[in-house]
Design a protein around this motif. Structure first.
Motif, PDB file in Angstrom:
ATOM      1  N   TYR A  99       0.819  -1.208   0.000  1.00  0.00           N
ATOM      2  CA  TYR A  99       0.000   0.000   0.000  1.00  0.00           C
ATOM      3  C   TYR A  99       0.856   1.262   0.000  1.00  0.00           C
ATOM      4  O   TYR A  99       2.034   1.251   0.354  1.00  0.00           O
ATOM      5  N   SER A 100       0.219   2.375  -0.386  1.00  0.00           N
ATOM      6  CA  SER A 100       0.859   3.661  -0.202  1.00  0.00           C
ATOM      7  C   SER A 100       0.958   3.968   1.290  1.00  0.00           C
ATOM      8  O   SER A 100       0.211   3.417   2.099  1.00  0.00           O
ATOM      9  N   TRP A 101       1.862   4.862   1.667  1.00  0.00           N
ATOM     10  CA  TRP A 101       2.094   5.209   3.061  1.00  0.00           C
ATOM     11  C   TRP A 101       2.577   6.653   3.102  1.00  0.00           C
ATOM     12  O   TRP A 101       2.753   7.281   2.059  1.00  0.00           O
ATOM     13  N   SER A 102       2.767   7.198   4.275  1.00  0.00           N
ATOM     14  CA  SER A 102       3.123   8.616   4.328  1.00  0.00           C
ATOM     15  C   SER A 102       4.130   8.908   5.432  1.00  0.00           C
ATOM     16  O   SER A 102       4.267   8.161   6.407  1.00  0.00           O
ATOM     17  N   VAL A 103       4.831  10.014   5.245  1.00  0.00           N
ATOM     18  CA  VAL A 103       5.741  10.564   6.248  1.00  0.00           C
ATOM     19  C   VAL A 103       5.136  11.889   6.709  1.00  0.00           C
ATOM     20  O   VAL A 103       4.743  12.717   5.890  1.00  0.00           O
ATOM     21  N   ARG A 104       5.063  12.072   8.028  1.00  0.00           N
ATOM     22  CA  ARG A 104       4.451  13.270   8.593  1.00  0.00           C
ATOM     23  C   ARG A 104       5.398  13.915   9.590  1.00  0.00           C
ATOM     24  O   ARG A 104       6.301  13.279  10.101  1.00  0.00           O
TER      25      ARG A 104
END
Length: 302
Positions: A99-104
């Motif tokens: 899956y896509s994922w994110s950095v925050r």
């Protein structure tokens, strides 16, 4: 739901996150990757260095939230009175992760709990201010409530069969007649307004406290535009007498919205109790208290 499970849940561990970062964002590849102390259920979250986090969906049903949050959080943030996650980058599937994922950006603060809050009534008012500000945000082209929001923001009728089943499963732990009245009132109070933004999961685990006050609202995975009634359930899940009254006064909303909110709270608490395998689990007592408060609220205000 929060989790303190060992690293590796849903096939995600720190080593995988490290590989994803090193491959796709090599400028951050030397930073340490450490699981956060208290994790969510829909996503796994890791501390990346001192100033960032990495957030990865644990199943396909949670994956659509990545694009939604990456797209909309930057647009909503300037209009909200409380900090929300700042998305720094979006990662792609890789290293066996699908899956896509994110950095925050890392948000300081601790999960909201009564002992960390200086003034619960003021805290409740601040949550109400956040809800109202979110509702005022431009909803044009926003993601309409549906499968991606697990039908928060839509009619609670989506969970009609499940609610009846769960209430029945509670046996004599709940007054079925009164609970059914609450649920029927929620279904009868159809929402006919223009779509507005809702968070979808306003609960203690998604509120951060710093210095005794509300400092951030996180996890917009079930957010969208539609009926905001689902955001009022915190009136019973977190607030008590005085703080509940302060929240009700500050957030306003019409009688129909409150009726639907009671329905949402009843559904979630009945489901939690019915599906909890251990009747001694602290969640059982908590959610039975929520149901009692919802039933009392219905009799008082309906």
């Amino acid at each position: 739901m929060l989790s303190t499970a060992p690293d590796g849940r849903a096939g995600i561990d720190a080593a995988l996150v490290k590989r994803l970062i090193s491959t796709q964002f090599p400028r951050w590849g030397r930073l340490p990757v450490v699981p956060v102390a208290v994790d969510g259920w829909d996503n796994r979250t890791y501390r990346l260095g001192e100033d960032m986090t990495v957030r990865l969906p644990t199943a396909a049903g949670y994956a659509p939230a990545v694009d939604k949050e990456c797209d909309w959080l930057p647009r909503l943030a300037p209009f909200l009175p409380t900090a929300v996650p700042a998305v720094l980058a979006k990662g792609a599937p890789g290293e066996g992760y699908p899956y896509s994922w994110s950095v925050r950006r890392w948000l300081p603060g601790e999960t909201a709990s009564p002992e960390r809050i200086d003034d619960m009534a003021r805290f409740a008012t601040d949550v109400a201010r956040f809800i109202l500000a979110l509702q005022r945000c431009d909803a044009t082209d926003g993601p309409l409530a549906g499968e991606h929001s697990f039908y928060r923001g839509a009619s609670p009728a989506h969970y009609d069969d499940e609610t009846h089943r769960c209430v029945a499963a509670l046996g004599d732990r709940v007054d079925k007649k009164r609970a059914t009245e609450v649920w029927q009132a929620a279904l009868a109070a159809e929402w006919r307004g223009e779509p507005v933004w809702f968070h979808g999961d306003l609960a203690a685990g998604n509120l951060l406290v710093d210095g005794g006050e509300l400092s951030a609202v996180i996890d917009f995975g079930t957010s969208g535009v539609g009926d905001p009634a689902c955001d009022l359930t915190i009136a019973w899940t977190m607030f008590r007498e005085d703080s509940r009254a302060a929240f009700r006064q500050a957030v306003g909303q019409d009688d129909g919205t409150w009726a639907r909110a009671r329905g949402w709270a009843l559904w979630k608490s009945a489901l939690t109790v019915a599906e909890c395998p251990d009747p001694r689990d602290e969640r059982v007592a908590l959610h039975l208290r929520v149901i009692d408060a919802v039933l009392a609220d219905h009799e008082r205000f309906a």
